[in-house]
Motif scaffolding. Sequence first.
Motif, short mmCIF file in Angstrom:
data_model
loop_
_atom_site.label_atom_id
_atom_site.label_comp_id
_atom_site.label_asym_id
_atom_site.label_seq_id
_atom_site.Cartn_x
_atom_site.Cartn_y
_atom_site.Cartn_z
N PHE A 129 87.47 37.89 4.90
CA PHE A 129 88.04 38.77 5.93
C PHE A 129 89.36 39.38 5.48
CE2 PHE A 129 85.00 36.70 8.82
CZ PHE A 129 84.40 37.85 9.29
N ILE A 130 90.18 38.54 4.83
CA ILE A 130 91.46 39.07 4.34
C ILE A 130 91.20 40.21 3.38
CG2 ILE A 130 93.48 38.55 2.89
CD1 ILE A 130 93.34 35.71 4.14
N TYR A 131 90.25 39.99 2.47
CA TYR A 131 89.93 41.02 1.49
C TYR A 131 89.37 42.26 2.18
CZ TYR A 131 87.50 43.55 -2.09
OH TYR A 131 87.06 44.54 -2.90
N HIS A 132 88.49 42.00 3.17
CA HIS A 132 87.84 43.08 3.88
C HIS A 132 88.88 43.96 4.59
CE1 HIS A 132 84.70 45.10 6.13
NE2 HIS A 132 85.42 44.92 7.22
N PHE A 133 89.81 43.32 5.32
CA PHE A 133 90.81 44.09 6.06
C PHE A 133 91.78 44.78 5.11
CE2 PHE A 133 89.69 41.12 9.61
CZ PHE A 133 89.03 42.08 10.34
N TYR A 134 92.08 44.08 4.04
CA TYR A 134 92.99 44.66 3.06
C TYR A 134 92.39 45.94 2.47
CZ TYR A 134 95.35 45.23 -1.40
OH TYR A 134 96.01 45.74 -2.48
N SER A 135 91.11 45.85 2.11
CA SER A 135 90.51 47.04 1.47
C SER A 135 90.31 48.14 2.50
CB SER A 135 89.19 46.68 0.77
OG SER A 135 88.26 46.25 1.70
N GLU A 136 90.06 47.74 3.79
CA GLU A 136 89.93 48.74 4.84
C GLU A 136 91.25 49.49 5.02
OE1 GLU A 136 88.04 48.27 9.17
OE2 GLU A 136 86.85 48.31 7.35
N ALA A 137 92.35 48.71 5.06
CA ALA A 137 93.68 49.32 5.23
C ALA A 137 93.96 50.27 4.08
CB ALA A 137 94.75 48.22 5.28
#
Lengths: 267, 175
Positions: free
Chosen positions: A116-124
């Motif tokens: 999730f951290i990676y997912h949100f980071y890449s989304e941002a």
Amino acid sequence: VNIQDYISSGIVEKYVLGLADAKEREEFERLSVQHPELDRARKEFEWALEQHALDNALPPPADLKQQIMDDIRANTPVHKPKLITMENGKTTMRRNNPSGFLVAASVILLLGCGYFIYHFYSEAKTLKSSNSELQAKLNSSDSILNQIVAEQKVVKDSNVTVVNMVGTQVAPRSSANVYWDSASTNVYIVVRNMPKLPTEQQYQLWALIDGKPKDLGVFDATDDKVIIKMKNTQKADAFAITIEKKGGNPSPTLEKMQAMGNTKQKL
Amino acid sequence: VQTDSKYSDKELALLLKDHDNHAFSWLYDHYSGALYGFILQMLSNTEMASEVLQKVFVDAWRNIQQYDAGKESLFTWMVKMAHHLSVEVVRSVRSKNSTEPVSPKESIENSTHLLNPIGFATILHKLNPEDRAIFDLVYFKGYNTEEIAAMKSISTVTVQERIQKVLLRLRELLK
């Protein structure tokens, strides 16, 4: 192949040092899989070589590491491939031990969090880059709009004479409009259709006054449909466009005249 | 974070394949000196050597997916890159200088003349001069067997035999 003879033939050293040819490498790799002692000999020599190199290390320039770290940051793909490694054999989960489940559960939880951290980071990151893309588009639209407004202003002004530049025999399809404000003496040009020129050449606009040419500056064909401010002139019987070297010439090359227009018809 | 922990080759390769900056930083701290020493013995020019070193690490980062831990160690993989790039530099310097003709005899003498033997070259000094000269030409100067045979007026078989002799001594000398 007697493997001991093979090992003592020098092939191990040849392989490790990168002196073996493709055929020798292929054979070595095939035999390494079949004979653990060959694989061991290779690893031993590699280890000896590495130790020797580490013992003889010399410090590289101090600032090189930072340069390389910057380089590799620029060379990292935006989307990280997700890699999940499984160690075989070493760790075995005991079925009867409840803490095993806790370990498994926390690993799953951890992986989940990581995902999730990676997912949100890449989304941002994606949002950030699309935001700046939109900003760039907006800026370029703004500047196009400003040019259109400026062009409209000039066109609507009652003092402005519009001169239709018609292509000469040399360039029958060339066309451009010159806007000449006789009150402010401003001159503008709007390129309608002028062929592209080699980079070392530019178009040059001239005002003809009593048969004599006056330099009004240079422009490029790439400024298509955009209004360009040229040099001012108080008088002009006609305007002419020629092809000159980049930066323009003091007097026109008349055989290269591309377009011409008289100032008589007033709109 | 884990700057002083020791990675195994396998762990390190897996982390690098996952583009882990910390693992790369550790790789640099651990091997840059050894590789720089190696490159410098081939090029004896700090500026060129730094350039090659930089290229080795950037290439390692880019091409890490091609590294196969089953075939060779990470260090061997990187030394081979350093060797390959340095040979390219040596060859290009040679072809630039080839406008001024050098007699074969002279060029051999130059090539074996290492002012300050460092790294690998120190152990080679324990070899007999003739064998060392051949190995130097093939490994450090990037000549092929035929070129060396022509230069030294010996057969290619003799060249190969001498190279083999050196390769075999190398293992003992490193011990």
